[in-house]
Design an enzyme around this catalytic site. Sequence first.
Site, short mmCIF file in Angstrom:
data_model
loop_
_atom_site.label_atom_id
_atom_site.label_comp_id
_atom_site.label_asym_id
_atom_site.label_seq_id
_atom_site.Cartn_x
_atom_site.Cartn_y
_atom_site.Cartn_z
N GLY A 52 0.82 -1.22 0.00
CA GLY A 52 0.00 0.00 0.00
C GLY A 52 0.85 1.26 0.00
O GLY A 52 2.08 1.21 0.04
N GLN A 53 0.16 2.40 -0.01
CA GLN A 53 0.91 3.66 -0.16
C GLN A 53 1.68 4.08 1.08
O GLN A 53 2.77 4.61 0.96
CB GLN A 53 0.10 4.80 -0.72
CG GLN A 53 -1.34 4.99 -0.52
CD GLN A 53 -1.62 6.51 -0.53
OE1 GLN A 53 -0.83 7.30 -1.08
NE2 GLN A 53 -2.70 6.90 0.09
N SER A 94 3.02 2.09 3.26
CA SER A 94 4.18 1.19 3.34
C SER A 94 5.25 1.55 2.32
O SER A 94 6.43 1.31 2.54
CB SER A 94 3.73 -0.26 3.13
OG SER A 94 2.87 -0.62 4.18
N ASN A 144 -7.47 2.00 9.56
CA ASN A 144 -8.68 2.59 10.15
C ASN A 144 -9.87 1.64 10.20
O ASN A 144 -9.94 0.75 9.37
CB ASN A 144 -9.06 3.82 9.33
CG ASN A 144 -8.30 5.03 9.82
OD1 ASN A 144 -8.09 5.19 11.01
ND2 ASN A 144 -7.89 5.89 8.89
N ASP A 157 -1.84 13.04 13.88
CA ASP A 157 -2.64 14.18 14.34
C ASP A 157 -1.79 15.06 15.26
O ASP A 157 -1.87 16.29 15.22
CB ASP A 157 -3.88 13.66 15.07
CG ASP A 157 -4.61 12.63 14.22
OD1 ASP A 157 -5.05 12.98 13.13
OD2 ASP A 157 -4.70 11.46 14.64
N HIS A 203 -9.13 8.72 16.38
CA HIS A 203 -8.52 9.16 15.12
C HIS A 203 -9.64 9.28 14.09
O HIS A 203 -9.83 8.43 13.22
CB HIS A 203 -7.44 8.20 14.65
CG HIS A 203 -6.94 8.56 13.27
ND1 HIS A 203 -6.19 9.68 13.03
CD2 HIS A 203 -7.14 7.99 12.07
CE1 HIS A 203 -5.94 9.77 11.74
NE2 HIS A 203 -6.51 8.75 11.13
P1 NAX Z 1 -3.67 1.45 0.75
O1 NAX Z 1 -5.04 1.09 0.31
O2 NAX Z 1 -2.73 2.11 -0.19
O3 NAX Z 1 -2.94 0.13 1.28
C1 NAX Z 1 -3.55 -0.77 2.14
C2 NAX Z 1 -2.97 -2.13 1.84
O4 NAX Z 1 -3.48 -3.03 2.82
C3 NAX Z 1 -3.38 -2.66 0.46
O5 NAX Z 1 -2.20 -2.98 -0.27
C4 NAX Z 1 -4.21 -3.89 0.78
O6 NAX Z 1 -4.03 -4.94 -0.14
C5 NAX Z 1 -3.66 -4.26 2.16
N1 NAX Z 1 -4.54 -5.11 2.95
C6 NAX Z 1 -5.90 -5.12 2.98
N2 NAX Z 1 -6.35 -6.10 3.80
C7 NAX Z 1 -5.24 -6.69 4.33
C8 NAX Z 1 -5.05 -7.76 5.23
N3 NAX Z 1 -6.07 -8.44 5.75
N4 NAX Z 1 -3.78 -8.12 5.52
C9 NAX Z 1 -2.73 -7.47 4.99
N5 NAX Z 1 -2.85 -6.46 4.11
C10 NAX Z 1 -4.09 -6.07 3.79
O7 NAX Z 1 -3.85 2.32 2.08
P2 NAX Z 1 -2.82 3.27 2.81
O8 NAX Z 1 -2.93 4.63 2.25
O9 NAX Z 1 -1.49 2.62 2.88
O10 NAX Z 1 -3.50 3.34 4.27
C11 NAX Z 1 -3.57 2.19 5.09
C12 NAX Z 1 -4.50 2.43 6.26
O11 NAX Z 1 -4.04 3.50 7.07
C13 NAX Z 1 -5.93 2.80 5.86
O12 NAX Z 1 -6.83 2.10 6.69
C14 NAX Z 1 -5.98 4.29 6.15
O13 NAX Z 1 -7.31 4.73 6.38
C15 NAX Z 1 -5.13 4.35 7.39
N6 NAX Z 1 -4.59 5.67 7.77
C16 NAX Z 1 -4.45 5.91 9.09
C17 NAX Z 1 -3.88 7.06 9.57
C18 NAX Z 1 -3.70 7.27 11.02
O14 NAX Z 1 -3.22 8.35 11.38
N7 NAX Z 1 -4.06 6.34 11.91
C19 NAX Z 1 -3.45 8.15 8.63
C20 NAX Z 1 -3.22 7.66 7.24
C21 NAX Z 1 -4.19 6.62 6.76
O15 NAX Z 1 -5.35 7.26 6.30
#
Ligand code: NAX
Length: 325
Positions: A14-15, A17, A131, A159, A187
């Site tokens: 993902g982005q 990572s 999230n 945050d 969050h």
């Molecule tokens: P992406 O959609 O780019 O990447 C997520 C990756 O997780 C994908 O490659 C997907 O295939 C993988 N995935 C899905 N289910 C999985 C599982 N069961 N096991 C392993 N991998 C799995 O999202 P990205 O922008 O990297 O964000 C990831 C998460 O961070 C999202 O839930 C996003 O909402 C959350 N965030 C949290 C933040 C925080 O401050 N707590 C801020 C940034 C972000 O919004």
Amino acid sequence: MKTPVEIVVTGAAGQISYSLLFRLAAGELLGPDQPIVLRLLEITPALGMLDGVLMELYDCAYPLLHKIVVTDNPREAFSGVDYAFLVGAKPRKQGMLRSDLLQQNAEIFAVQGRILNEVANRKVKVLITGNPANTNALIAIKNAPDLEPDCFAAMTMLDHTRAISQLALKCGLATTCIKNVTVWGNHSCTQYPDLHHAKVNGIDALSLVDNSWFLNEFIPTVQYRGTEVIKARGQSSAASAANAAIVHMRKIIEGTDPGDWVSMAVASDGSYGIAEGLVYSFPVTVKEGRVNIVKGLDLNEFSLHRLKLNEQELKEERDAIKHLL
Ligand code: NAX
């Protein structure tokens, strides 16, 4: 050579990572003489894309990167891990309700909590970024009864760094001048970024900025920063989220600076009247790997109301997934 430290990152293709992995491999978490093993977990359909990331990691020839494990099997990914960055989660699609997202991601964190409980290092430090992060962390904690709840935290560090930065920009000073900022609660856009105890070069922050800036600009800017980044970039915060994940884990490893604290979402011990067990963002200090909620801060009516709104939202999230607790 030192024994390599085992670090798992989920959602590795993902982005977030895409920024996080390269910084971990460069030694930004554990320093320039600590080799690491990177364990990368993805869902099966994303393994092809992860191959590209793997090629790039190898292409950097990182001296500290002892080994890379790529897998779609959480048991293999979590085996013996010392640090776990749980980033992977399903994104919210158009037309999807927040409650649907909550259900689908909740299942992921129930499974991952159970497996961490079975195979991770007993002192593992787990940071949940995916999230809804607070409630996902609550689910992981409840499904990992043999691990201490304080092995787990949800990420509100982004945050927190957003709040520091906004105040520093307003004062025209470096971020290092700012201390004791707090982000309370969830969050989500309900979060409460609070400056009542913040200091700018030792002076009360709220004596330096006017109250209407605090209420009408600072609070909403921090609350809605993620939305604004999506509007501008077409994608959600990634590099800044990866940075926050590293800052969070480094605070766990190195401790907080004397006289300062950071914000982390951890299991409530009842402080400030927040229901015990809810994963709630508090001001915390860290010493020798232990996270301690800062106690006894004076909170006015305005702040108490904001804290309660967050508690209420987190209780509703908890009630929606109670079958997994
Ligand atoms: P992406 O959609 O780019 O990447 C997520 C990756 O997780 C994908 O490659 C997907 O295939 C993988 N995935 C899905 N289910 C999985 C599982 N069961 N096991 C392993 N991998 C799995 O999202 P990205 O922008 O990297 O964000 C990831 C998460 O961070 C999202 O839930 C996003 O909402 C959350 N965030 C949290 C933040 C925080 O401050 N707590 C801020 C940034 C972000 O919004």
